[in-house]
Design a protein around this motif. Structure first.
Motif, PDB file in Angstrom:
ATOM      1  N   PRO A  27      -7.315  -4.080 -11.879  1.00  0.00           N
ATOM      2  CA  PRO A  27      -6.437  -5.145 -12.385  1.00  0.00           C
ATOM      3  C   PRO A  27      -4.974  -4.737 -12.525  1.00  0.00           C
ATOM      4  CG  PRO A  27      -7.773  -4.261 -14.162  1.00  0.00           C
ATOM      5  CD  PRO A  27      -8.272  -3.638 -12.900  1.00  0.00           C
ATOM      6  N   LEU A  28      -4.695  -3.425 -12.535  1.00  0.00           N
ATOM      7  CA  LEU A  28      -3.319  -2.961 -12.735  1.00  0.00           C
ATOM      8  C   LEU A  28      -2.680  -2.434 -11.452  1.00  0.00           C
ATOM      9  CD1 LEU A  28      -3.733  -0.988 -16.115  1.00  0.00           C
ATOM     10  CD2 LEU A  28      -3.002  -3.367 -15.779  1.00  0.00           C
ATOM     11  N   PRO A  33       3.969   1.618 -10.758  1.00  0.00           N
ATOM     12  CA  PRO A  33       5.131   2.068  -9.969  1.00  0.00           C
ATOM     13  C   PRO A  33       4.739   3.214  -9.043  1.00  0.00           C
ATOM     14  CG  PRO A  33       5.233   2.944 -12.182  1.00  0.00           C
ATOM     15  CD  PRO A  33       4.048   2.036 -12.152  1.00  0.00           C
ATOM     16  N   GLU A  34       5.710   3.698  -8.301  1.00  0.00           N
ATOM     17  CA  GLU A  34       5.435   4.784  -7.362  1.00  0.00           C
ATOM     18  C   GLU A  34       5.048   6.067  -8.090  1.00  0.00           C
ATOM     19  OE1 GLU A  34       8.612   5.410  -4.663  1.00  0.00           O
ATOM     20  OE2 GLU A  34       8.478   3.417  -3.755  1.00  0.00           O
ATOM     21  N   LEU A  35       5.637   6.271  -9.264  1.00  0.00           N
ATOM     22  CA  LEU A  35       5.339   7.459 -10.051  1.00  0.00           C
ATOM     23  C   LEU A  35       4.573   7.067 -11.312  1.00  0.00           C
ATOM     24  CD1 LEU A  35       8.717   9.431  -9.886  1.00  0.00           C
ATOM     25  CD2 LEU A  35       6.655   9.827  -8.543  1.00  0.00           C
ATOM     26  N   PHE A 100      -6.788   9.591 -16.814  1.00  0.00           N
ATOM     27  CA  PHE A 100      -6.384   8.368 -16.108  1.00  0.00           C
ATOM     28  C   PHE A 100      -5.954   7.295 -17.105  1.00  0.00           C
ATOM     29  CE2 PHE A 100      -7.052   4.540 -13.492  1.00  0.00           C
ATOM     30  CZ  PHE A 100      -6.381   4.930 -12.338  1.00  0.00           C
ATOM     31  N   ILE A 101      -6.721   7.150 -18.184  1.00  0.00           N
ATOM     32  CA  ILE A 101      -6.347   6.171 -19.216  1.00  0.00           C
ATOM     33  C   ILE A 101      -4.995   6.541 -19.829  1.00  0.00           C
ATOM     34  CG2 ILE A 101      -6.940   5.249 -21.490  1.00  0.00           C
ATOM     35  CD1 ILE A 101      -9.883   5.653 -20.746  1.00  0.00           C
ATOM     36  N   LEU A 109       2.645  -0.108 -19.345  1.00  0.00           N
ATOM     37  CA  LEU A 109       3.215  -0.777 -20.511  1.00  0.00           C
ATOM     38  C   LEU A 109       4.705  -0.506 -20.675  1.00  0.00           C
ATOM     39  CD1 LEU A 109       0.377  -0.194 -23.154  1.00  0.00           C
ATOM     40  CD2 LEU A 109       0.880  -2.284 -21.868  1.00  0.00           C
ATOM     41  N   ALA A 110       5.216   0.573 -20.095  1.00  0.00           N
ATOM     42  CA  ALA A 110       6.635   0.931 -20.235  1.00  0.00           C
ATOM     43  C   ALA A 110       7.465   0.262 -19.138  1.00  0.00           C
ATOM     44  CB  ALA A 110       6.796   2.450 -20.162  1.00  0.00           C
ATOM     45  N   GLU A 111       8.769   0.201 -19.366  1.00  0.00           N
ATOM     46  CA  GLU A 111       9.671  -0.375 -18.371  1.00  0.00           C
ATOM     47  C   GLU A 111       9.780   0.538 -17.156  1.00  0.00           C
ATOM     48  OE1 GLU A 111      13.411  -1.209 -20.134  1.00  0.00           O
ATOM     49  OE2 GLU A 111      12.613  -2.735 -21.524  1.00  0.00           O
ATOM     50  N   THR A 112       9.816   1.824 -17.403  1.00  0.00           N
ATOM     51  CA  THR A 112       9.847   2.807 -16.324  1.00  0.00           C
ATOM     52  C   THR A 112       8.910   3.953 -16.697  1.00  0.00           C
ATOM     53  OG1 THR A 112      11.654   4.095 -17.298  1.00  0.00           O
ATOM     54  CG2 THR A 112      12.266   2.255 -15.851  1.00  0.00           C
ATOM     55  N   PRO A 113       8.445   4.743 -15.736  1.00  0.00           N
ATOM     56  CA  PRO A 113       7.587   5.881 -16.068  1.00  0.00           C
ATOM     57  C   PRO A 113       8.247   6.853 -17.035  1.00  0.00           C
ATOM     58  CG  PRO A 113       7.518   5.449 -13.716  1.00  0.00           C
ATOM     59  CD  PRO A 113       8.585   4.565 -14.281  1.00  0.00           C
TER      60      PRO A 113
END
Length: 335
Positions: A27-28, A33-35, A100-101, A109-113
């Protein structure tokens, strides 16, 4: 041959990590993102992994761990190998699921990694690591294998020392009174308790001094260390065993909190033997598949076989007298 118990539960526990990894990723997938943040120095990440590498590796490792664990269940004639592979497979699978979790969810949940926060997601990571041990408890092989090893060891001791002949019919039993003995831990366990207390107090003070306001997560953890962990460690440094006709009770002689209470009707057998910490899970208050123990050092003690198929051991002086008294109580009560 050793019987593997609770096979349906084992299958679920061993396959569940793969389901968790896939259940989080699918689902995610479009939001990742890439990282992905994968290493944490404290609250924020300090290392990252490419998502296209992390996902297949996590799926693959969790699946491999599950396969190793499931294949181990067929080795009932080789219990040592069964337990080793079961532990390795379960640990690999569940640890992968936990990582993994703790990596994917905070990243999404964050704007960026770079701004991901581990926070409460550290708890499911720890829970997954603990769940990795559950197959050893569930399967029941550790219990039967440990009993077999203990019986073989005791047989060698008996053969070397000679086995006392059983008391003939009509022989007077020892008088049943109250048996009370205490035992203190070695100095390093006392030092461990004091170090834990120091760490808890320092962390509690530090949680208020950094920014002038309380860090509630650090404060709660510090209070748990000071009020629960430290008294528990120090309380285990001095124990008391009391045996009466009603129960066998192991308590902290320092703080008085109970560690174990066993009624005579719950006992299948009890013997006085040398308690080796490595055989009973280590030093301190130990829990292991099929039983528990309170072990302060390599010393004589009481080893219980209980009617619910579990085991318990406690190191204590004059354990032979305690075993005789317990056997007299059991015989008197017809247990």
């Amino acid at each position: 041959m050793h019987t593997v118990k609770n096979r349906p539960c084992l299958y679920v526990v061993l396959v569940l990590p793969v389901v968790i990894v896939l259940g989080i990723y699918l689902p995610l997938a479009n939001q990742l993102p890439e990282l992905t943040a994968t290493h944490w120095s404290s609250t924020y990440p300090d290392e990252f992994t490419r998502t296209e590498i992390l996902v297949p590796v996590a799926i693959g490792l969790s699946a491999v761990g599950s396969i190793i664990g499931l294949s181990a269940l067929a080795l009932t004639r080789r219990p040592a190998l069964l337990l080793t592979l079961l532990f390795i497979g379960s640990l690999l699978s569940w640890t992968t699921a936990g990582v993994f979790i703790g990596s994917v969810v905070p990243t999404v949940l964050a704007e960026t990694p770079q701004t991901a926060v581990i926070g409460i997601w550290m708890l499911p990571m720890l829970a997954c690591t603990l769940l990795a041990l559950s197959p050893l408890w569930i399967c029941g092989v550790y219990q039967s294998y440990s009993k077999q090893l203990q019986a073989q060891r005791q047989a060698r001791i008996n053969q070397a020392q000679g086995i006392a002949a059983p008391a003939p019919q009509g022989t007077a039993l020892p008088e049943v009174g109250e048996f009370r003995e205490t035992m203190k831990a070695p100095w390093w366990l006392w030092m461990l308790g004091l170090v834990v207390a120091g760490i808890g107090i320092f962390a509690l003070l530090d949680s208020y001094n950094r920014s002038g306001q309380a860090n509630w997560t650090a404060t709660i953890i510090s209070l748990v260390v000071c009020l629960i962990v430290c008294p528990l460690v120090l309380g285990l440094c001095w124990i008391r065993v009391s045996i009466t006709e009603q129960r066998t009770r192991v308590t902290s002689a320092l703080f008085g909190f109970p560690l174990r209470t066993i009624k005579p009707e719950e006992i299948e057998s009890v013997t006085s033997t040398e308690i080796d910490p490595m055989t009973w899970g280590g030093w301190g208050w130990r829990f292991f598949p099929g039983g528990s123990a309170v072990v302060l050092r390599r010393h004589e003690g009481l080893a219980f076989e209980l009617k619910n198929s579990s085991r318990f051991a406690v190191t204590i002086p004059n354990s032979e007298q305690g075993a005789e008294q317990l056997n007299a109580i059991m015989l008197k009560n017809g247990s």
